[in-house]
Design a protein around this motif. Structure first.
Motif, short mmCIF file in Angstrom:
data_model
loop_
_atom_site.label_atom_id
_atom_site.label_comp_id
_atom_site.label_asym_id
_atom_site.label_seq_id
_atom_site.Cartn_x
_atom_site.Cartn_y
_atom_site.Cartn_z
N CYS A 1 0.83 -1.21 0.00
CA CYS A 1 0.00 0.00 0.00
C CYS A 1 0.86 1.25 0.00
CB CYS A 1 -0.93 0.00 1.21
SG CYS A 1 -2.32 -1.13 1.12
N LEU A 2 1.95 1.24 0.78
CA LEU A 2 2.82 2.41 0.86
C LEU A 2 3.53 2.66 -0.47
CD1 LEU A 2 4.06 4.64 2.62
CD2 LEU A 2 5.81 3.00 3.33
N VAL A 3 4.01 1.60 -1.11
CA VAL A 3 4.71 1.73 -2.39
C VAL A 3 3.77 2.28 -3.46
CG1 VAL A 3 5.80 0.44 -4.26
CG2 VAL A 3 6.43 -0.03 -1.89
N ILE A 4 2.51 1.87 -3.44
CA ILE A 4 1.55 2.36 -4.44
C ILE A 4 1.04 3.75 -4.06
CG2 ILE A 4 -0.70 1.93 -5.50
CD1 ILE A 4 -0.23 -1.05 -5.09
N ALA A 5 0.78 3.96 -2.78
CA ALA A 5 0.10 5.18 -2.35
C ALA A 5 1.00 6.40 -2.38
CB ALA A 5 -0.48 4.99 -0.96
N TYR A 6 2.28 6.24 -2.03
CA TYR A 6 3.13 7.43 -1.93
C TYR A 6 3.31 8.13 -3.27
CZ TYR A 6 6.51 10.57 0.17
OH TYR A 6 7.14 11.70 0.64
N PRO A 7 3.71 7.44 -4.33
CA PRO A 7 3.81 8.14 -5.62
C PRO A 7 2.47 8.73 -6.07
CG PRO A 7 4.91 6.01 -5.72
CD PRO A 7 4.13 6.03 -4.44
N THR A 8 1.39 7.99 -5.81
CA THR A 8 0.07 8.49 -6.20
C THR A 8 -0.27 9.77 -5.46
OG1 THR A 8 -0.67 6.20 -6.60
CG2 THR A 8 -2.37 7.89 -6.36
N PHE B 1 -7.01 4.27 2.65
CA PHE B 1 -6.60 4.70 3.98
C PHE B 1 -5.12 5.08 4.04
CE2 PHE B 1 -10.25 1.92 4.65
CZ PHE B 1 -11.06 2.73 5.43
N MET B 2 -4.36 4.63 3.06
CA MET B 2 -2.96 5.02 2.97
C MET B 2 -2.80 6.28 2.13
SD MET B 2 0.21 4.23 3.89
CE MET B 2 0.31 2.46 4.26
N ILE B 3 -3.60 6.42 1.09
CA ILE B 3 -3.47 7.56 0.19
C ILE B 3 -3.90 8.85 0.87
CG2 ILE B 3 -4.38 8.60 -1.92
CD1 ILE B 3 -4.46 5.87 -3.17
N LEU B 4 -5.01 8.83 1.60
CA LEU B 4 -5.58 10.06 2.16
C LEU B 4 -4.64 10.77 3.13
CD1 LEU B 4 -9.35 9.14 2.60
CD2 LEU B 4 -8.32 10.66 0.93
N PRO B 5 -4.06 10.10 4.14
CA PRO B 5 -3.14 10.82 5.04
C PRO B 5 -1.87 11.28 4.34
CG PRO B 5 -3.19 8.49 5.59
CD PRO B 5 -4.29 8.72 4.62
N LEU B 6 -1.39 10.51 3.37
CA LEU B 6 -0.21 10.92 2.62
C LEU B 6 -0.53 12.16 1.77
CD1 LEU B 6 1.26 7.50 1.44
CD2 LEU B 6 2.30 9.10 3.04
N TYR B 7 -1.68 12.15 1.14
CA TYR B 7 -2.08 13.30 0.33
C TYR B 7 -2.22 14.55 1.19
CZ TYR B 7 -5.01 16.33 -2.53
OH TYR B 7 -5.52 17.41 -3.21
N THR B 8 -2.84 14.39 2.35
CA THR B 8 -3.01 15.54 3.25
C THR B 8 -1.66 16.08 3.72
OG1 THR B 8 -5.11 14.63 4.01
CG2 THR B 8 -4.09 16.32 5.37
N SER B 9 -0.75 15.18 4.06
CA SER B 9 0.57 15.61 4.53
C SER B 9 1.37 16.29 3.43
CB SER B 9 1.34 14.39 5.06
OG SER B 9 2.62 14.75 5.51
N LEU B 10 1.34 15.75 2.22
CA LEU B 10 2.08 16.33 1.11
C LEU B 10 1.45 17.62 0.61
CD1 LEU B 10 2.84 13.03 -0.85
CD2 LEU B 10 4.50 14.45 0.34
N GLN B 11 0.14 17.71 0.73
CA GLN B 11 -0.57 18.91 0.29
C GLN B 11 -0.21 20.12 1.15
OE1 GLN B 11 -2.50 19.16 -2.37
NE2 GLN B 11 -3.29 21.21 -2.07
N LYS B 12 0.12 19.87 2.42
CA LYS B 12 0.39 20.96 3.36
C LYS B 12 1.87 21.37 3.40
CE LYS B 12 -3.46 19.82 6.46
NZ LYS B 12 -3.83 19.45 7.85
N LEU B 13 2.69 20.77 2.56
CA LEU B 13 4.12 21.13 2.56
C LEU B 13 4.30 22.59 2.17
CD1 LEU B 13 5.92 18.06 0.95
CD2 LEU B 13 5.82 18.70 3.35
N ASP B 14 5.21 23.26 2.85
CA ASP B 14 5.51 24.65 2.55
C ASP B 14 6.45 24.71 1.33
OD1 ASP B 14 6.03 27.33 2.51
OD2 ASP B 14 6.71 27.46 4.60
N ASN B 15 5.96 25.30 0.25
CA ASN B 15 6.76 25.36 -0.98
C ASN B 15 8.04 26.17 -0.80
OD1 ASN B 15 4.98 23.82 -2.55
ND2 ASN B 15 3.69 25.61 -2.98
#
Length: 265
Positions: free
Chosen positions: A74-81, A145-159
């Motif tokens: 799940c992590l290998v698929i979800a992180y790049p996605t 359940f793996m994609i959503l928290p990763l997406y939220t965390s990456l979305q909030k990164l300070d550019n």
């Protein structure tokens, strides 16, 4: 009427009642049966039998193996996605995110039944690959359940942090490994927790995909089905302790990582 006063603390009363009736009371019942025998006498035999039985230890090892492999896939698929959806300039990316969430709105039994038919077309007899099919079924079920928290965390990164790293001479790979990846660790930990723990006990996927091997959830169910509430409760209690330890470790790791990142920044 003057004697009636409303306090904000009274708002916790419904939650306290719910907590007592549906969390504390069932837990007390499980603890009682776990440390008693069929005659209601106090005993540690159920605890000793768990670690003395090769069946229960083998089931625990198999459950951990299945959960760890499922979590890694799940992590290998979800992180790049999640990275592509969060950091790219794709228009309609929220629609793409919705496509990953959409299966969660469909009945679980229908989803696994459809997956079973697809696997049958490719494999013929799906019972020939029980572990592989279980990983596929678990991944299909828990991937959102793996994609959503990763997406939220990456979305909030300070550019600005990424831009500062680039201005200091870091290439894209270095920026990802030294900035993006460490800052997304809370999302990784959250996703791993949400996938690892449920996949240890979700025996329905195994049953529907013809995996005859027990995991912890099915082992507990077999004891309760045979009215052996004592051993079933002890296994449930031990599994609850394991889940508590895993959650505690991941939370402490997350807090430590947050402090380290704060110091670096």
């Amino acid at each position: 009427m003057k004697g009636l006063r409303f306090s904000r603390s009274q708002l916790c009363i419904p939650y306290a009642v719910f907590l007592i009736l549906f969390v504390i009371a069932p837990l007390v019942v499980i603890v009682y049966y776990a440390f008693t025998n069929g005659e209601g006498q106090f005993t540690f035999d159920n605890f000793i039998n768990f670690f003395a039985s090769t069946n229960t230890l083998g089931t625990l090892l198999y459950s951990f193996s299945l959960a760890i492999v499922t979590t890694l896939v799940c992590l290998v698929i979800a992180y790049p996605t999640a990275y592509i959806l969060a950091r790219s300039n794709i228009r309609k990316k929220y629609v793409l995110l919705l496509l990953f969430i959409l299966p969660m709105w469909i009945n679980f039994t229908l989803r696994i039944t459809a997956l079973k038919e697809i696997l049958s077309l490719f494999e013929g007899n799906i019972s020939s690959y029980p572990f592989l099919n279980s990983v596929i079924g678990m991944t299909y079920d828990f991937l959102p359940f793996m994609i959503l928290p990763l997406y939220t965390s990456l979305q909030k990164l300070d550019n600005s942090l990424l831009e500062a790293a680039s201005d200091l001479g870091a290439n894209k790979l270095t920026v990802f490994l030294r900035v993006t990846l460490p800052l997304s660790v809370p999302g990784i930990i959250s996703g791993v927790t949400m996938v690892l723990l449920p996949s240890m006990t979700n025996y329905v996927v195994l049953d529907m995909l013809y995996n005859s091997t027990y995991i912890m959830g099915s082992l507990i169910g077999s004891y309760f089905s045979s009215y052996d509430w004592n051993n079933g409760s002890m296994i449930s209690l031990i599994l609850l302790i394991i889940i508590f330890i895993v959650t505690l470790v991941t939370n402490r790791f997350s807090d430590k990582d947050a402090n380290n990142r704060g110091a670096i920044l």
